[in-house]
Design a protein around this motif. Structure first.
Motif, PDB file in Angstrom:
ATOM      1  N   LEU A  29       0.141  13.896  -4.016  1.00  0.00           N
ATOM      2  CA  LEU A  29       1.286  14.728  -4.380  1.00  0.00           C
ATOM      3  C   LEU A  29       1.563  14.395  -5.729  1.00  0.00           C
ATOM      4  CD1 LEU A  29       3.607  16.541  -4.097  1.00  0.00           C
ATOM      5  CD2 LEU A  29       4.897  14.787  -3.477  1.00  0.00           C
ATOM      6  N   TYR A  30       1.350  13.295  -6.489  1.00  0.00           N
ATOM      7  CA  TYR A  30       1.405  12.902  -7.839  1.00  0.00           C
ATOM      8  C   TYR A  30       0.458  13.592  -8.595  1.00  0.00           C
ATOM      9  CZ  TYR A  30       1.074  10.321 -12.102  1.00  0.00           C
ATOM     10  OH  TYR A  30       1.032   9.916 -13.481  1.00  0.00           O
ATOM     11  N   ASP A  31      -0.917  13.466  -8.255  1.00  0.00           N
ATOM     12  CA  ASP A  31      -1.897  14.349  -8.796  1.00  0.00           C
ATOM     13  C   ASP A  31      -1.758  15.841  -8.925  1.00  0.00           C
ATOM     14  OD1 ASP A  31      -3.251  11.827  -9.100  1.00  0.00           O
ATOM     15  OD2 ASP A  31      -4.435  11.962  -7.338  1.00  0.00           O
ATOM     16  N   GLN A  39       1.841  15.386   3.555  1.00  0.00           N
ATOM     17  CA  GLN A  39       2.982  15.127   2.545  1.00  0.00           C
ATOM     18  C   GLN A  39       3.001  16.229   1.457  1.00  0.00           C
ATOM     19  OE1 GLN A  39       3.323  11.585   0.068  1.00  0.00           O
ATOM     20  NE2 GLN A  39       5.184  11.269   1.298  1.00  0.00           N
ATOM     21  N   ALA A  40       1.784  16.246   0.678  1.00  0.00           N
ATOM     22  CA  ALA A  40       1.918  16.935  -0.542  1.00  0.00           C
ATOM     23  C   ALA A  40       2.045  18.562  -0.096  1.00  0.00           C
ATOM     24  CB  ALA A  40       0.577  16.829  -1.207  1.00  0.00           C
ATOM     25  N   GLN A  41       1.481  18.885   0.946  1.00  0.00           N
ATOM     26  CA  GLN A  41       1.514  20.300   1.505  1.00  0.00           C
ATOM     27  C   GLN A  41       2.852  20.575   1.756  1.00  0.00           C
ATOM     28  OE1 GLN A  41      -1.396  20.214   4.971  1.00  0.00           O
ATOM     29  NE2 GLN A  41      -2.110  22.204   3.848  1.00  0.00           N
ATOM     30  N   HIS A  42       3.770  19.985   2.493  1.00  0.00           N
ATOM     31  CA  HIS A  42       5.141  19.998   2.662  1.00  0.00           C
ATOM     32  C   HIS A  42       5.916  20.089   1.456  1.00  0.00           C
ATOM     33  CE1 HIS A  42       5.582  20.335   7.068  1.00  0.00           C
ATOM     34  NE2 HIS A  42       4.493  19.889   7.027  1.00  0.00           N
ATOM     35  N   ARG A  69       7.784   3.033   3.225  1.00  0.00           N
ATOM     36  CA  ARG A  69       7.792   4.362   4.148  1.00  0.00           C
ATOM     37  C   ARG A  69       6.786   5.380   3.564  1.00  0.00           C
ATOM     38  NH1 ARG A  69      12.847   6.587   6.379  1.00  0.00           N
ATOM     39  NH2 ARG A  69      11.383   7.680   7.573  1.00  0.00           N
ATOM     40  N   GLY A  70       6.247   5.366   2.280  1.00  0.00           N
ATOM     41  CA  GLY A  70       5.411   6.226   1.599  1.00  0.00           C
ATOM     42  C   GLY A  70       5.945   7.274   1.019  1.00  0.00           C
ATOM     43  N   PHE A  71       7.056   7.294   0.282  1.00  0.00           N
ATOM     44  CA  PHE A  71       7.848   8.170  -0.158  1.00  0.00           C
ATOM     45  C   PHE A  71       7.296   8.174  -1.623  1.00  0.00           C
ATOM     46  CE2 PHE A  71      11.264   7.391   2.683  1.00  0.00           C
ATOM     47  CZ  PHE A  71      11.624   8.454   3.027  1.00  0.00           C
ATOM     48  N   ALA A  72       6.790   7.201  -2.374  1.00  0.00           N
ATOM     49  CA  ALA A  72       6.328   7.034  -3.763  1.00  0.00           C
ATOM     50  C   ALA A  72       5.141   7.977  -4.087  1.00  0.00           C
ATOM     51  CB  ALA A  72       5.973   5.532  -4.085  1.00  0.00           C
ATOM     52  N   LEU A  73       5.662   8.427  -5.200  1.00  0.00           N
ATOM     53  CA  LEU A  73       4.477   8.993  -6.098  1.00  0.00           C
ATOM     54  C   LEU A  73       3.313   8.111  -6.535  1.00  0.00           C
ATOM     55  CD1 LEU A  73       6.419  11.935  -8.212  1.00  0.00           C
ATOM     56  CD2 LEU A  73       5.221  12.005  -5.928  1.00  0.00           C
ATOM     57  N   VAL A  74       3.859   7.011  -6.951  1.00  0.00           N
ATOM     58  CA  VAL A  74       2.843   5.844  -7.462  1.00  0.00           C
ATOM     59  C   VAL A  74       3.390   4.643  -6.401  1.00  0.00           C
ATOM     60  CG1 VAL A  74       2.347   4.293  -9.287  1.00  0.00           C
ATOM     61  CG2 VAL A  74       2.922   6.490  -9.742  1.00  0.00           C
TER      62      VAL A  74
END
Length: 315
Positions: free
Chosen positions: A305-307, A249-252, A291-296
């Motif tokens: 992704l947040y980090d 997710q973070a890569q995309h 669904r896993g969109f959250a940064l937190v």
């Protein structure tokens, strides 16, 4: 969000209570903003430098223009000298031209267009833009150190099946032109599917930029990515085949952010900080999953992704 260094936020501008119910009482946009029951003004008062708002329109076109002007004046007067920028916009204008689809669905390119909305919506958009511009021009010398802009969010491009789009068939005819165009790629995933999305995103953003009439007094380029997202779970609750892990997710997400900013977009907004998008109810357990969109996450844990974003902002 503020403690982490985030400087912008998007909010839905409607009379919604803490329990998610929406008031049916008639009220103006300024009345919505100032009613403590909806917490809108409390968010506007927070030290975010840029605040995006998805506007809820009044019942008549004349009222759209009057109330957008009134709200612009209120924002300029209250927040003069703060350096804040307010972006008064729409949510996914191409979807709003279509018949509504109840959850878990959503209007998309295959959803039939609503002829009543096709007739009325351009008039509302014109009134929206004109109201903001009228108040801003009238009050520019009186209230300084604050900016209020209009924007329209588009979320479909013409192709073999989509023959009418907001960016091609409505925006070029608006006078005055909107200050900005937001592109939501949440329904344009064909442009961002791989890890090198610039090859598809650049031509698409170039096209949007060409269709937006030029305008004095607003910084160029006037096109930004108002929403992009990569869930880790499908609506059915299965691992998403593209981004099943936080790492993928973070890569995309970072690839889309980099392509947006390198093109020149002034903003690129990830959906979302806290997860408010759920799967279908599991038939065996009776529960929903995020669904896993959250940064937190809901248990207050940061994601990969947040980090990564935090590291970028603090470099």
């Amino acid at each position: 969000m503020l403690a982490a260094g985030f400087t912008s936020i998007t909010l839905k501008f409607q009379p919604q209570f803490a329990d998610q119910s929406v008031s049916q009482e008639p009220m103006t946009l300024v009345e919505m903003a100032t009613n403590p029951a909806f917490s809108i003004q409390a968010v506007l008062d927070l030290p975010f430098t840029t605040i995006f708002m998805w506007m809820r329109y009044p019942d008549t076109v004349a009222e759209v223009q009057r109330q957008m002007s009134e709200l612009t004046e209120y924002l300029m007067q209250r927040y003069q000298g703060t350096g804040k920028t307010f972006m008064l916009g729409t949510w996914k204008a191409d979807s709003l031209l279509r018949y509504w689809v109840p959850w878990p669905g959503a209007p998309n390119a295959a959803t039939p267009m609503n002829p009543d909305k096709v007739k009325r919506f351009p008039l509302e958009l014109q009134a929206h833009v004109a109201g903001v511009e009228e108040a801003r021009n009238r009050l520019a010398e009186m209230y300084k150190g604050v900016q209020v802009y209009s924007y329209i969010e588009v979320n479909l491009m013409k192709n073999a099946t989509v023959k009418f789009t907001v960016i091609d068939d409505i925006v070029p005819k608006l006078n005055p032109a909107p200050d900005y165009i937001s592109v939501s790629v949440s329904t344009l995933m064909e442009y961002v599917n791989d890890l090198n999305p610039a090859g598809k995103m650049y031509p698409m953003l170039d096209h949007v930029h060409r269709r937006l009439p030029r305008k004095q007094g607003v910084p160029e380029p006037r096109v930004f990515v108002g929403e992009f997202e990569f869930p880790r779970l499908t609506i059915e609750g299965n691992p998403d085949p593209r981004t099943p892990t936080q790492e993928s997710q973070a890569q995309h997400a970072l690839a889309v952010a980099a392509a947006s900013l390198s093109w020149g977009a002034p903003y690129a907004a990830w959906w979302t900080f806290y997860d408010n998008t759920r799967t279908l109810r599991d038939a065996s357990t009776g529960i929903y999953q995020d669904r896993g969109f959250a940064l937190v996450t809901r248990d207050n844990k940061t994601t990969v992704l947040y980090d990564a974003l935090l590291e970028y902002m603090t470099e």
